[in-house]
Scaffold this motif. Structure first.
Motif, PDB file in Angstrom:
ATOM      1  N   ARG A 211       0.837  -1.204   0.000  1.00 14.07           N
ATOM      2  CA  ARG A 211       0.000   0.000   0.000  1.00 14.07           C
ATOM      3  C   ARG A 211       0.870   1.252   0.000  1.00 14.07           C
ATOM      4  NH1 ARG A 211      -3.846   0.844   5.055  1.00 14.07           N
ATOM      5  NH2 ARG A 211      -4.504  -1.238   4.387  1.00 14.07           N
ATOM      6  N   SER A 212       1.923   1.252   0.804  1.00 16.38           N
ATOM      7  CA  SER A 212       2.809   2.417   0.853  1.00 16.38           C
ATOM      8  C   SER A 212       3.516   2.627  -0.484  1.00 16.38           C
ATOM      9  CB  SER A 212       3.844   2.233   1.971  1.00 16.38           C
ATOM     10  OG  SER A 212       3.223   2.161   3.226  1.00 16.38           O
ATOM     11  N   ILE A 213       3.962   1.531  -1.096  1.00 17.78           N
ATOM     12  CA  ILE A 213       4.636   1.642  -2.392  1.00 17.78           C
ATOM     13  C   ILE A 213       3.684   2.189  -3.445  1.00 17.78           C
ATOM     14  CG2 ILE A 213       5.704   0.320  -4.258  1.00 17.78           C
ATOM     15  CD1 ILE A 213       6.866  -1.532  -2.146  1.00 17.78           C
ATOM     16  N   ASN A 214       2.456   1.678  -3.471  1.00 22.36           N
ATOM     17  CA  ASN A 214       1.488   2.130  -4.481  1.00 22.36           C
ATOM     18  C   ASN A 214       1.170   3.611  -4.327  1.00 22.36           C
ATOM     19  OD1 ASN A 214       1.236  -0.361  -5.728  1.00 22.36           O
ATOM     20  ND2 ASN A 214      -0.464  -1.016  -4.433  1.00 22.36           N
ATOM     21  N   THR A 215       0.882   4.049  -3.114  1.00 24.38           N
ATOM     22  CA  THR A 215       0.535   5.461  -2.905  1.00 24.38           C
ATOM     23  C   THR A 215       1.714   6.379  -3.205  1.00 24.38           C
ATOM     24  OG1 THR A 215       1.048   5.215  -0.548  1.00 24.38           O
ATOM     25  CG2 THR A 215      -1.247   4.960  -1.217  1.00 24.38           C
ATOM     26  N   THR A 216       2.918   5.937  -2.872  1.00 25.47           N
ATOM     27  CA  THR A 216       4.093   6.765  -3.131  1.00 25.47           C
ATOM     28  C   THR A 216       4.385   6.889  -4.617  1.00 25.47           C
ATOM     29  OG1 THR A 216       5.064   6.109  -1.003  1.00 25.47           O
ATOM     30  CG2 THR A 216       6.549   7.061  -2.640  1.00 25.47           C
ATOM     31  N   VAL A 217       4.293   5.774  -5.332  1.00 21.79           N
ATOM     32  CA  VAL A 217       4.553   5.803  -6.779  1.00 21.79           C
ATOM     33  C   VAL A 217       3.525   6.665  -7.491  1.00 21.79           C
ATOM     34  CG1 VAL A 217       4.592   4.395  -8.865  1.00 21.79           C
ATOM     35  CG2 VAL A 217       5.771   3.604  -6.831  1.00 21.79           C
ATOM     36  N   VAL A 218       2.251   6.506  -7.126  1.00 23.35           N
ATOM     37  CA  VAL A 218       1.202   7.305  -7.752  1.00 23.35           C
ATOM     38  C   VAL A 218       1.412   8.795  -7.483  1.00 23.35           C
ATOM     39  CG1 VAL A 218      -1.275   7.814  -7.678  1.00 23.35           C
ATOM     40  CG2 VAL A 218      -0.494   5.454  -7.771  1.00 23.35           C
ATOM     41  N   ALA A 219       1.866   9.143  -6.285  1.00 22.29           N
ATOM     42  CA  ALA A 219       2.124  10.556  -5.965  1.00 22.29           C
ATOM     43  C   ALA A 219       3.379  11.078  -6.652  1.00 22.29           C
ATOM     44  CB  ALA A 219       2.243  10.730  -4.451  1.00 22.29           C
ATOM     45  N   LEU A 220       4.382  10.207  -6.845  1.00 23.39           N
ATOM     46  CA  LEU A 220       5.641  10.648  -7.450  1.00 23.39           C
ATOM     47  C   LEU A 220       5.538  10.876  -8.951  1.00 23.39           C
ATOM     48  CD1 LEU A 220       8.387   8.518  -5.646  1.00 23.39           C
ATOM     49  CD2 LEU A 220       8.077  10.983  -5.531  1.00 23.39           C
TER      50      LEU A 220
END
Length: 374
Positions: A244-253
């Motif tokens: 979940r953290s990886i997905n949200t971070t990638v989408v924000a980046l």
């Protein structure tokens, strides 16, 4: 289900996982090294403050074939000071000269019109006072301080003071790294940069709170079981929220990377770099700190408590006893299931394994061999 989704489900169930907590000294060392590098950059190179903080003049030209280096040389020769020149997406130039007054600004404008072969009226000149930038900076620092205090109070109430301290350390870690990157790469620090720094605090705190919430739920009845230490439950919480953290971070980046590399780099909109670099570095640092800094730090603080120290001794003693008897403890069971098992009384009747035989009723078929009614 996609491979990433399958991996996330397996991480959440504890079927697979990476041991983040045991290797926390490595993450601490990496963070300390990065932080020292950021401090060295701040001390040696310092921050490249924009004209908004120093005061001066900004000259904007229409589309021209003059190169950035030629315009920079012309502005420095006319002003006698360092000049910053940026190529705009329209083909024009943005020239900044700090520490000049109105009279000096007119001289620089006339000299630029001669060197760049442009009409004097075509060059737009704006004077900026340093007091405006100082006011913005002071309000930003005030807002940052209020934000930190409110975050600590909220986390101490919603979770506990150890998690509040760990989250505060992670936020300071993220801000230090971001400002250090600005010093090392030489990007301008403008009011947009300060806005970006304040924005990343929310993103950084989001990932941290997600892990803390999972850890709080998983460790609710931790002292009622003897199979898992606090470190192991914390590690399972990180793995359970990792995807979940990886997905949200990638989408924000992704959109921020578009602003930084395409808008600021490829298209030449240099003003986008002011806010996009702080967002890009801050988002990446926030995702890193929530996994490698905040949760391991909470573990270190919690395991100093005597009840959790005693729990760790019981868990290790139980495993040593099982190993001596040649038994193996199932590693796939969740902490909640283990707690439920340990809550059962010691003299409880063991569960029946295999086919159950139903007891024969006392009155069933009495006096009738077939058991049928007449």
């Amino acid at each position: 289900m996609s491979r990433l989704g399958t991996l996330g489900a397996r991480l959440h169930r504890g079927e697979v996982g990476y041991d983040f907590i045991t290797k926390r000294k490595i993450w601490y060392s990496v963070s300390i090294l990065i932080t020292i590098t950021a401090f060295v950059g701040l001390v040696v190179r310092g921050l490249n403050l924009s004209i908004d903080f120093q005061g001066g003049a900004v000259f904007t030209t229409p589309k021209t074939s003059v190169s950035v280096s030629q315009a920079e040389h012309s502005a420095e020769r006319a002003s006698g000071k360092d000049a910053i020149v940026q190529k705009l997406g329209t083909g024009g130039l943005r020239i900044q000269v700090s520490g000049v007054d109105t009279a000096k600004s007119d001289q620089i404008k006339d000299q630029l019109s001669k060197d760049l072969n442009l009409k004097s009226d075509a060059i737009n000149a704006d004077l900026v006072g340093p007091s405006w930038g100082e006011t913005i900076a002071n309000k930003a620092w005030t807002g940052l301080g209020v934000f930190m205090v409110l975050v600590v109070i909220y986390l101490a109430i919603a979770f506990e003071w150890r998690m509040a301290v760990a989250a505060l350390v992670a936020l300071i870690h993220d801000i230090t790294i971001t400002t250090g990157v600005y010093a090392l790469v030489g990007f301008e620090v403008s009011p947009g940069t300060i806005i970006g720094l304040l924005t990343i605090l929310g993103y950084s705190l989001y990932d941290t709170v997600v892990v803390f919430d999972s850890l709080k739920e998983s460790s609710k009845d931790i002292l009622k079981q003897n199979r898992w230490t606090y470190s192991e439950i914390a590690n399972r919480s990180i793995n359970g929220t990792l995807v979940r953290s990886i997905n949200t971070t990638v989408v924000a980046l992704l959109p921020v990377a578009g602003l930084l590399f395409i808008g600021g780099g490829f298209l030449g909109a240099g003003m986008l770099n002011d806010i996009s670099l702080s967002l890009f570095v801050g988002l990446a640092a926030g995702a890193y700190s929530s996994i490698f800094i905040a949760t391991p730090l909470v573990t270190d603080l919690k395991e100093r408590e005597q009840p959790l120290k005693a729990l760790k001794r019981r868990v290790l003693a139980k495993r040593a006893s099982a190993a001596a008897k040649g038994e193996s403890l199932p590693e796939s069971e969740s902490a909640a299931e283990s707690a439920a098992d340990d809550d059962e009384p010691e003299d409880a009747t063991p569960a029946v394994v295999g086919q159950r035989v139903q007891p024969t009723s006392r009155n069933r078929g009495r006096g009738r061999p077939s058991g049928k009614r007449r």
